[in-house]
Each structure stands twice: as C-alpha cells, then as structure tokens.
Design a protein around this motif. Sequence first.
Motif, PDB file in Angstrom:
ATOM      1  N   GLU A 118       1.126   7.972   7.145  1.00 14.52           N
ATOM      2  CA  GLU A 118       0.500   6.978   6.276  1.00 14.52           C
ATOM      3  C   GLU A 118       0.833   5.563   6.752  1.00 14.52           C
ATOM      4  N   ILE A 119       2.075   5.366   7.195  1.00 11.67           N
ATOM      5  CA  ILE A 119       2.454   4.054   7.746  1.00 11.67           C
ATOM      6  C   ILE A 119       1.601   3.740   8.977  1.00 11.67           C
ATOM      7  N   GLU A 120       1.454   4.724   9.862  1.00 12.19           N
ATOM      8  CA  GLU A 120       0.641   4.530  11.060  1.00 12.19           C
ATOM      9  C   GLU A 120      -0.809   4.228  10.682  1.00 12.19           C
ATOM     10  N   LYS A 121      -1.302   4.890   9.646  1.00 14.91           N
ATOM     11  CA  LYS A 121      -2.680   4.689   9.208  1.00 14.91           C
ATOM     12  C   LYS A 121      -2.888   3.264   8.687  1.00 14.91           C
ATOM     13  N   ILE A 122      -1.897   2.771   7.953  1.00 10.91           N
ATOM     14  CA  ILE A 122      -1.978   1.397   7.438  1.00 10.91           C
ATOM     15  C   ILE A 122      -2.021   0.411   8.600  1.00 10.91           C
ATOM     16  N   PHE A 123      -1.166   0.614   9.589  1.00 15.37           N
ATOM     17  CA  PHE A 123      -1.129  -0.296  10.736  1.00 15.37           C
ATOM     18  C   PHE A 123      -2.415  -0.236  11.549  1.00 15.37           C
ATOM     19  N   SER A 124      -3.080   0.919  11.559  1.00 14.02           N
ATOM     20  CA  SER A 124      -4.298   1.060  12.353  1.00 14.02           C
ATOM     21  C   SER A 124      -5.416   0.148  11.866  1.00 14.02           C
ATOM     22  N   LYS A 125      -5.304  -0.385  10.648  1.00 19.17           N
ATOM     23  CA  LYS A 125      -6.305  -1.294  10.094  1.00 19.17           C
ATOM     24  C   LYS A 125      -6.144  -2.718  10.610  1.00 19.17           C
ATOM     25  N   PHE A 126      -5.038  -2.970  11.317  1.00 21.76           N
ATOM     26  CA  PHE A 126      -4.744  -4.321  11.781  1.00 21.76           C
ATOM     27  C   PHE A 126      -4.661  -4.312  13.309  1.00 21.76           C
ATOM     28  N   GLN A 127      -5.630  -4.960  13.934  1.00 19.57           N
ATOM     29  CA  GLN A 127      -5.807  -4.876  15.372  1.00 19.57           C
ATOM     30  C   GLN A 127      -4.604  -5.386  16.169  1.00 19.57           C
ATOM     31  N   LEU A 128      -3.945  -6.433  15.688  1.00 20.59           N
ATOM     32  CA  LEU A 128      -2.866  -7.056  16.443  1.00 20.59           C
ATOM     33  C   LEU A 128      -1.494  -6.438  16.178  1.00 20.59           C
ATOM     34  N   PHE A 129      -1.412  -5.536  15.198  1.00 23.13           N
ATOM     35  CA  PHE A 129      -0.113  -5.001  14.797  1.00 23.13           C
ATOM     36  C   PHE A 129      -0.006  -3.515  15.116  1.00 23.13           C
ATOM     37  N   SER A 130       1.198  -3.094  15.471  1.00 25.95           N
ATOM     38  CA  SER A 130       1.443  -1.674  15.730  1.00 25.95           C
ATOM     39  C   SER A 130       2.887  -1.346  15.378  1.00 25.95           C
ATOM     40  N   VAL A 131       3.187  -0.048  15.305  1.00 26.59           N
ATOM     41  CA  VAL A 131       4.542   0.432  15.011  1.00 26.59           C
ATOM     42  C   VAL A 131       5.244   0.738  16.321  1.00 26.59           C
ATOM     43  N   HIS A 132       6.368   0.072  16.558  1.00 20.84           N
ATOM     44  CA  HIS A 132       7.184   0.379  17.738  1.00 20.84           C
ATOM     45  C   HIS A 132       7.976   1.651  17.496  1.00 20.84           C
TER      46      HIS A 132
END
Length: 227
Positions: free
Chosen positions: A68-82
């Motif tokens: 779910e965290i990864e899914k939330i980040f996928s909505k933001f082009q410039l942000f990702s989970v390290h």
Amino acid sequence: MQDAAVLKGTNDGYEIILDDEADLNDVFAALRKLLKKLETQTATGSSQPIAFDIQTGLRLWSADNRSEIEKIFSKFQLFSVHKIISDVITKEESARILEQESVHILDRVIRNGQIIHIQGDVLFLGKIHEGGKLIVGGNVYVLGDVHGVIQAGYPDLEDKMIIGDVHNAQQVRIGEQHEILDDTNQKITENTVVYVNDLHVLDYGKVEDLKQINPKFFNQIGGVING
C-alpha cells in the motif's frame, strides 16, 4: 496532535517517519497529504527524483501494507521508496538470524549420497565419506575426517573460509568457487585456511596468517591465534 507521517532530513537524504501507534488508515492518509505537499513545493523547484527511507518504528508491517505504501508513492512521479525500515522483525526472521550467527557443532557421519545443509558456522567433528556433502552458510572448522565435498559460504558468500585439514576431500568450495583436490596437493595441512583471494580464486594459507587472509574475521575473534 502529531502527524502520522513526518518528514525528516538526514545526512544520506530524506526519511519519512510513520507513527507506529496511529491507525493505519490515518497513516496512509497522512502519507498522501505529506507527499502532495512536497509535490507542490517541488513543482516550482528542482525536478530531481527523490527516494525516501520509510521508518515504521515498532509496528510490524505486513506485505500488503508495505504494498500500500508503494502504491501511494506510485501516484507521485518524482518520489519513490528507497527502503522500508522497521525496529522489529518476525519470529521467523529472528530465528534465521540467530541460526546464521550460531556456531553449530556437528559430530556425525555423512555417507555417500547424503547432503547436509546448515546455516551459520560449523565445527565439524565427524566424517564425510566420498560422495557425501556438507554445505554450510558460514565458516567451517574441520576437526573431523573429510573425504567428500565440503562447502562454506553457501550459496555465494566469498568472505567465508574452511579451516582445518581437508587434504582427503574430493572437493572444497567457497561460495561459487570450487576446486577438485587430489593426492598431489601438498598445500593442505591440519592448519590450512581455504579462502577466496582478491582475484576471486580459491587459495590456501595457514592459520597463523589469518590476520592477512581475513582481517575482519581476525578482529572478530579478538586478534589472537592459539597455535
């Protein structure tokens, strides 16, 4: 009331701390709000991608919640989970770590066709017949009789070693490196260290040279070799 998702700068970049006592829905909502705010701030600034470390504290997150965290980040082009970091681990992971860090004493006969797998370091006191295999995740200390195959660093750890007399072995392996031994091999004695050198080739040394062969391991055992 403290936000359930808080941004913090570190020497290595940025991390987001998730409140481990808040309701998960509140955490997800706070994370979306924080990322939207950051997106607005970066819209007029740098367009460089940013990867965040996610700190989850004392809450053990399931695979679905991590997704779910990864899914939330996928909505933001410039942000990702390290990476997602937790201060707690599962019982299974804890048991695996303890086993990997333990020294197991093995005093048994491994016969032709038998394969024994063990995590962690092994002090081997038994006998391996021709055709038998001892496959170890850590280092192997040989005080027994080896006529078969013996491997340290399974499956691919080249910083592990086999220490002891394996001159009768059919084959020695460290990680993915291996060598077939024969009766003419004069390099192996009861104080031999089998290791992978800087050229990623199996090599042979003596216990008294362990400081030069593997300084990290030498320091771990207190920097003392009893000959």
